[in-house]
Write a protein that holds these residues in place. Structure first.
Motif, short mmCIF file in Angstrom:
data_model
loop_
_atom_site.label_atom_id
_atom_site.label_comp_id
_atom_site.label_asym_id
_atom_site.label_seq_id
_atom_site.Cartn_x
_atom_site.Cartn_y
_atom_site.Cartn_z
N VAL A 1 8.59 11.26 -12.10
CA VAL A 1 8.18 9.92 -12.54
C VAL A 1 6.70 9.99 -12.89
CG1 VAL A 1 7.90 7.50 -11.86
CG2 VAL A 1 9.85 8.82 -11.00
N ARG B 1 7.37 13.51 -7.90
CA ARG B 1 8.77 13.90 -7.80
C ARG B 1 9.48 12.95 -6.83
NH1 ARG B 1 11.38 18.31 -9.83
NH2 ARG B 1 9.55 19.23 -10.76
N THR B 2 10.64 12.45 -7.21
CA THR B 2 11.41 11.57 -6.32
C THR B 2 12.26 12.44 -5.39
OG1 THR B 2 13.32 11.43 -7.76
CG2 THR B 2 11.57 9.82 -8.14
N PRO C 1 13.47 0.89 -6.48
CA PRO C 1 13.86 2.22 -6.95
C PRO C 1 12.93 3.30 -6.40
CG PRO C 1 12.79 0.97 -8.69
CD PRO C 1 12.99 0.03 -7.55
N ASP C 2 13.44 4.48 -6.16
CA ASP C 2 12.62 5.59 -5.66
C ASP C 2 11.77 6.14 -6.79
OD1 ASP C 2 11.52 7.73 -4.40
OD2 ASP C 2 13.34 8.95 -4.42
N LEU C 3 10.45 5.91 -6.67
CA LEU C 3 9.54 6.37 -7.71
C LEU C 3 8.67 7.52 -7.21
CD1 LEU C 3 8.45 2.86 -9.06
CD2 LEU C 3 9.96 4.48 -10.21
N GLY C 4 9.02 8.06 -6.05
CA GLY C 4 8.30 9.21 -5.54
C GLY C 4 7.09 8.86 -4.70
N ALA C 5 6.90 7.56 -4.38
CA ALA C 5 5.77 7.15 -3.54
C ALA C 5 6.29 6.72 -2.19
CB ALA C 5 5.02 5.99 -4.20
N SER C 6 5.44 6.82 -1.15
CA SER C 6 5.85 6.37 0.17
C SER C 6 4.92 5.25 0.64
CB SER C 6 5.81 7.53 1.16
OG SER C 6 4.55 8.17 1.10
N ASP C 7 5.42 4.37 1.52
CA ASP C 7 4.60 3.27 2.02
C ASP C 7 3.57 3.78 3.02
OD1 ASP C 7 5.76 1.25 0.58
OD2 ASP C 7 7.31 0.87 2.07
N VAL C 8 2.39 3.20 3.00
CA VAL C 8 1.41 3.50 4.04
C VAL C 8 0.93 2.20 4.65
CG1 VAL C 8 0.55 5.76 3.33
CG2 VAL C 8 -0.38 3.73 2.26
N GLU D 1 -1.95 2.08 6.50
CA GLU D 1 -3.38 2.17 6.80
C GLU D 1 -4.18 1.07 6.09
OE1 GLU D 1 -5.62 5.46 5.13
OE2 GLU D 1 -4.30 5.48 3.43
N VAL D 2 -5.19 0.59 6.79
CA VAL D 2 -6.13 -0.35 6.21
C VAL D 2 -7.51 0.28 6.36
CG1 VAL D 2 -7.13 -2.65 6.34
CG2 VAL D 2 -4.70 -2.32 6.79
N LYS E 1 0.86 -1.19 0.00
CA LYS E 1 0.00 0.00 0.00
C LYS E 1 0.90 1.24 0.00
CE LYS E 1 -4.31 1.67 0.78
NZ LYS E 1 -5.05 1.67 2.05
N ILE E 2 0.65 2.17 -0.91
CA ILE E 2 1.52 3.35 -1.03
C ILE E 2 0.73 4.65 -1.07
CG2 ILE E 2 3.45 2.17 -2.19
CD1 ILE E 2 2.24 3.20 -4.86
N ARG E 3 1.43 5.73 -0.78
CA ARG E 3 0.85 7.07 -0.91
C ARG E 3 1.65 7.80 -1.97
NH1 ARG E 3 0.51 8.48 3.99
NH2 ARG E 3 -1.73 8.40 4.16
N LEU E 4 0.94 8.57 -2.79
CA LEU E 4 1.57 9.24 -3.92
C LEU E 4 1.04 10.67 -4.00
CD1 LEU E 4 3.31 8.64 -6.50
CD2 LEU E 4 1.16 8.15 -7.66
N TRP F 1 3.30 8.22 -13.12
CA TRP F 1 2.58 7.06 -12.61
C TRP F 1 1.29 6.85 -13.40
CZ3 TRP F 1 3.24 3.75 -8.24
CH2 TRP F 1 4.45 3.95 -7.56
#
Lengths: 131, 193
Positions: free
Chosen positions: A69, A62-63, B11-18, B20-21, A38-41, A71
């Protein structure tokens, strides 16, 4: 007759590796996206395909190193997206959005959408479960 | 099922892990007594496999379409015969030929359908298309039962080369209509929730 049978067999064998796959996977995120990732963007909307069977849009993020990038984000059919509040009007090109969702199994810049929030807008839940 | 580990960082694609469920909001739309059972089904090991093993869901969908082909194909041929087509084939011999395949299709779809349902039990139970589909499946079953018990009595009088009874014709028209509605509603689960 034999030719037709061989042709059908060939199509059946080739179908999984061709463009037929997204249709077969239709309405489940599981074959394409990883339920455990699960990710936040955060980013800017660059294009919107508000079409059935699934709405797709692209977001430029933005990285940490400052690169951009693009998406590709997939969500529900136009009727279910619209019912959840995600109408075409809520998806302006250039709009800043914060999204959560499940990342592609390939680890690439593709995601199945869970929640959608346009800057200064309310947070909309489009899909709760990755099923 | 565990994801294959590559050993190298993503690789860093600009997203972060979350972490939350989201809570399944469907629970609030369902009768309270059903929620614990549906929650348990949703949390079962089988449901988890359908949700997480990437090839299981498309496999079940494929099985469901093959099962539907056997089920509706056989029923439709039998219904056409009851409506008076191909009177040269007796109703009873066509039934003998077709019904084992219809039952096989039904079994395939019962199992594949139950597993697909388990993977998102709460949302599906609250889905209007799904609810109507299940109701019509019961109606189709009752129609077939009534036909077997009532309309098919005296079948020897119209089994072959005769006009079928009006009860049989009515059951056939009703059966086709109900099955077409079931198929349509099944497809609409993804569009009309």
């Amino acid at each position: 007759m034999r030719t037709i049978i061989w042709l059908c067999a060939a199509i059946a064998l080739l179908a999984p590796v061709s463009q037929v796959t997204p249709l077969m996977a239709h309405h489940s995120y599981v074959p394409k996206y990883n339920p455990a990732k699960k990710i936040r963007l955060k980013g800017v909307i660059t294009s919107v395909s508000y079409f059935n069977p699934h709405v797709f849009f692209t977001v430029e993020a933005r990285t940490r190193s400052g690169q951009t990038v693009s998406w590709t984000v997939e969500t529900e059919s136009i009727s279910l997206s619209g019912k959840a509040g995600l109408t075409k009007a809520k998806m302006p090109i250039g709009g800043r959005v914060t999204l959560t969702g499940w990342q592609s199994r390939s680890g690439g810049a593709e995601m199945g959408l869970a929640t959608y929030q346009l800057r200064k807008g309310r947070r909309m839940t489009i899909r709760r479960t990755p099923r | 099922m565990a994801e294959p580990s590559t050993g190298t960082p993503a690789p860093d694609l600009g997203a972060s892990d979350v972490a939350e469920v989201l809570a399944d909001g469907a629970a609030s739309e369902l009768p309270g007594f059903l929620v614990p059972y549906l929650t348990e089904i949703n949390a079962s090991a089988a449901a988890e496999i359908v949700r997480t093993v990437f090839w299981v869901y498309p496999l079940l969908e494929t099985a469901h379409v093959i099962g539907l082909g056997l089920l509706f194909g056989g029923i439709f041929m039998l219904d056409l015969r009851l409506l008076g087509m191909n009177k040269g084939i007796s109703v009873s011999s066509l039934s003998r030929h077709v019904l084992p395949w219809v039952w096989m299709g039904f079994a395939i779809n019962l199992v594949s359908g139950a597993m697909l349902f388990a993977s998102d039990a709460l949302s599906l139970a609250a889905n209007i298309s799904f609810q109507l589909k299940m109701m019509l499946l019961v109606v189709a079953g009752l129609n077939a039962t009534v036909f077997q018990l009532v309309s098919a009595r005296g079948i020897e009088r119209w089994d072959e080369r005769r006009s079928t009874s009006s009860g049989a014709k009515l059951a056939a028209v009703f059966s086709i209509a109900v099955w077409l509605a079931i198929i349509t509603l099944g497809r609409l689960i993804a569009y009309w929730a």
